[in-house]
Design a protein around this motif. Structure first.
Motif, PDB file in Angstrom:
ATOM      1  N   LYS A  16       0.831  -1.215   0.000  1.00 12.05           N
ATOM      2  CA  LYS A  16       0.000   0.000   0.000  1.00 12.05           C
ATOM      3  C   LYS A  16       0.855   1.251   0.000  1.00 12.05           C
ATOM      4  O   LYS A  16       0.509   2.257  -0.630  1.00 12.05           O
ATOM      5  N   THR A  17       1.989   1.215   0.676  1.00 12.95           N
ATOM      6  CA  THR A  17       2.837   2.395   0.814  1.00 12.95           C
ATOM      7  C   THR A  17       3.968   2.411  -0.201  1.00 12.95           C
ATOM      8  O   THR A  17       4.288   3.466  -0.770  1.00 12.95           O
ATOM      9  N   HIS A  80      -0.797  -5.834  -1.796  1.00 10.85           N
ATOM     10  CA  HIS A  80      -1.735  -5.549  -0.713  1.00 10.85           C
ATOM     11  C   HIS A  80      -3.148  -5.943  -1.136  1.00 10.85           C
ATOM     12  O   HIS A  80      -3.431  -6.167  -2.321  1.00 10.85           O
ATOM     13  N   SER A  83      -8.165  -4.272  -2.889  1.00  5.64           N
ATOM     14  CA  SER A  83      -8.125  -3.579  -4.176  1.00  5.64           C
ATOM     15  C   SER A  83      -8.393  -4.580  -5.289  1.00  5.64           C
ATOM     16  O   SER A  83      -7.973  -5.736  -5.219  1.00  5.64           O
ATOM     17  N   ASP A  99      -8.358   3.778  -4.576  1.00  8.04           N
ATOM     18  CA  ASP A  99      -7.639   3.765  -3.304  1.00  8.04           C
ATOM     19  C   ASP A  99      -8.638   3.391  -2.204  1.00  8.04           C
ATOM     20  O   ASP A  99      -9.643   4.084  -2.011  1.00  8.04           O
ATOM     21  N   THR A 261       2.357  -1.542   7.048  1.00  7.13           N
ATOM     22  CA  THR A 261       1.283  -0.561   7.217  1.00  7.13           C
ATOM     23  C   THR A 261       0.187  -1.145   8.093  1.00  7.13           C
ATOM     24  O   THR A 261      -0.336  -0.492   8.997  1.00  7.13           O
TER      25      THR A 261
END
Length: 466
Positions: A16-17, A80, A83, A99, A261
């Motif tokens: 995600k990051t 991740h 999604s 997102d 995260t």
């Protein structure tokens, strides 16, 4: 004739990051090379969405650079969760990849809640924003019906990258079973929501995470500089990638704490009967398509919210936090975890500097211990990812759980290593490099126990007072 085992595996690891393309040396099961970039969210357009084309350019450039430096033998994928990509027949996106932190899906909360299956079927808690993937899909279908109608496939994120590499569409259970409302973990099948919303035809055939979907498309192989067939595995949800090495190297019961995260707790061998959806408990689905009792909270994000960049705790700051009983009470990130809706509070006063980092580490250990208890785990607790290097966190987790806590060192996260195992096959056997942290002194251990008791009493008081 049996094919030779891959010696070097390229892993596409989209978090995600951050996004990485990693080379894993299978002899040592260690990362030997890595390229990374931030995973950027674009704010323009229909809604906030991931910059998939920039990620694609990065993936191709990284594979090309790695292969030129030293050829690899296979490609694996992990990403991740929460999604999905709505893909046209020609492989292009019908809508941007949303997102999951966008609040759009909350606009249709009442409508969605009227059609979603109960927790007793999906073991997926009702989560805010886009954390239930089906809520995203529901919102996209209602808000953008013309674009949605152009979709030929709904692809989980690992399989989106797989179709771009191979041209082959697939579905896979670890991503489908990650609090999506789309999957029935106990039955290994799609939920009633998929049928009622007429989405079933959009999901491609189900494949195992271990399956080789096919070789690279010729034009992709040429762009990377590969002249031989290059196998690409189906792909896996990132937290399940972290779990996989432990499933393949030890017997249940045990718990894995995958940190990043999100802090995701997997309790292998535990039942599903005590999971509480109101406290962010759920059943995940492992790489062998089996349900795993789980709990989670946004621990890495919380640490970033608490501790300024570059600030670290030390022995002196830990002693200060323990001696002064400086408590951080939940929740820093209020929309997830075991204490949703509670406001964070410092007691007696908010510290600065290194003491802030030490207090944050103890807070996150107690949040982890709470989630471990909620998931019904037993046996060893294995910590992997960034928190495996945090001695204060590990010591407090040991004291708080009364269980044997061991840390997996080496790579910054276990996702890349776990994903590489897909290319080695489900029967591969190996040993983890897990180590028990050095035990704290008797004085520190006593201080940790007092801090634990004070934290629990304060949390209980706040919970019963609300």
């Amino acid at each position: 004739m049996k094919m030779a085992e891959p010696r070097r595996i390229a892993v596409i690891d989209i978090g995600k990051t951050n996004a990485k393309v990693v080379i894993v040396d299978t002899a040592a099961l260690a990362e030997s090379a890595v390229r990374r970039i931030p995973n950027t969210v674009l704010r323009g357009g229909l809604y906030p969405h991931f910059d998939m084309e920039s990620l694609w350019d990065f993936v191709l450039a990284s594979l090309r650079e790695h292969y030129a430096a030293r050829p690899f033998d296979a490609i694996s994928i992990t990403t991740h969760g929460a999604s999905a990509a709505l893909v046209r027949q020609d492989g292009s996106l019908a809508l941007p990849v949303l997102d999951y932190e966008h609040t759009g899906p909350d606009e249709l909360t009442d409508e969605y809640d009227a059609v979603r299956p109960p927790f007793s079927e999906t073991f997926s808690p009702r989560l805010p924003i886009g954390l239930n993937l089906a809520a995203q899909i529901f919102w996209q279908q209602k808000r953008f019906p013309e674009e949605f109608a152009e979709a030929a496939h709904i692809l989980m994120l690992p399989q989106y990258w797989a179709i771009r590499l191979t041209g082959i569409a697939a579905s896979e259970a670890t991503s489908l079973g990650a609090h999506t409302d789309l999957w029935l973990p106990a039955k290994a099948d799609f939920s009633s929501l998929v049928t009622s919303q007429s989405w079933r035809k959009l999901f491609p055939p189900l494949r195992s995470a271990f399956d080789v979907l096919g070789p690279l498309k010729p034009e992709i192989a040429a762009a990377i500089g590969i002249e031989k067939p290059m196998q690409v595995t189906c792909g896996i949800h990132d937290s399940n990638a972290s779990l996989l090495p432990h499933l393949m190297s030890r017997k249940a019961p045990f718990s894995v704490v995958s940190t990043g995260t999100w802090v995701i707790i997997f309790s292998a061998g535990a039942g599903l009967d005590r999971l509480d959806p109101a406290r962010d408990c759920l059943a995940n689905v492992d790489a062998f398509a089996r349900p795993v009792a789980s709990a989670r909270f946004m621990g890495g994000r919380e640490y970033e919210m608490i501790v300024p960049p570059g600030v670290e705790g030390n022995d002196n700051s830990l002693r200060q936090v323990l001696d002064e009983t400086i408590l951080l009470l939940p929740s820093v990130e209020r929309t997830s975890g075991p204490f949703q809706g509670m406001n964070a509070k410092w007691s007696p006063e908010e510290p600065q500097g290194a003491a802030r980092a030490s207090a944050a580490s103890l807070y996150l250990a107690m949040m982890t211990a709470t989630s471990l208890d909620l998931s019904g785990g037993a046996g060893d607790v294995i910590v992997e990812g960034p928190f495996a290097k945090n001695s204060a966190y590990l010591d407090m987790l040991t004291v708080a759980t009364g269980r044997n806590v061991i840390a997996v060192r080496g790579s910054s996260t276990g996702t890349s290593i776990g994903a590489s195992l897909l290319a080695l096959g489900r029967e591969h056997a190996f040993e983890n490099e897990a180590v028990a942290p050095s035990p704290p002194s008797a004085h520190i251990r006593a201080g940790l126990a007092r801090w634990r008791d004070a934290w629990r009493a304060a949390v209980l008081f706040r919970s019963t007072s609300n």
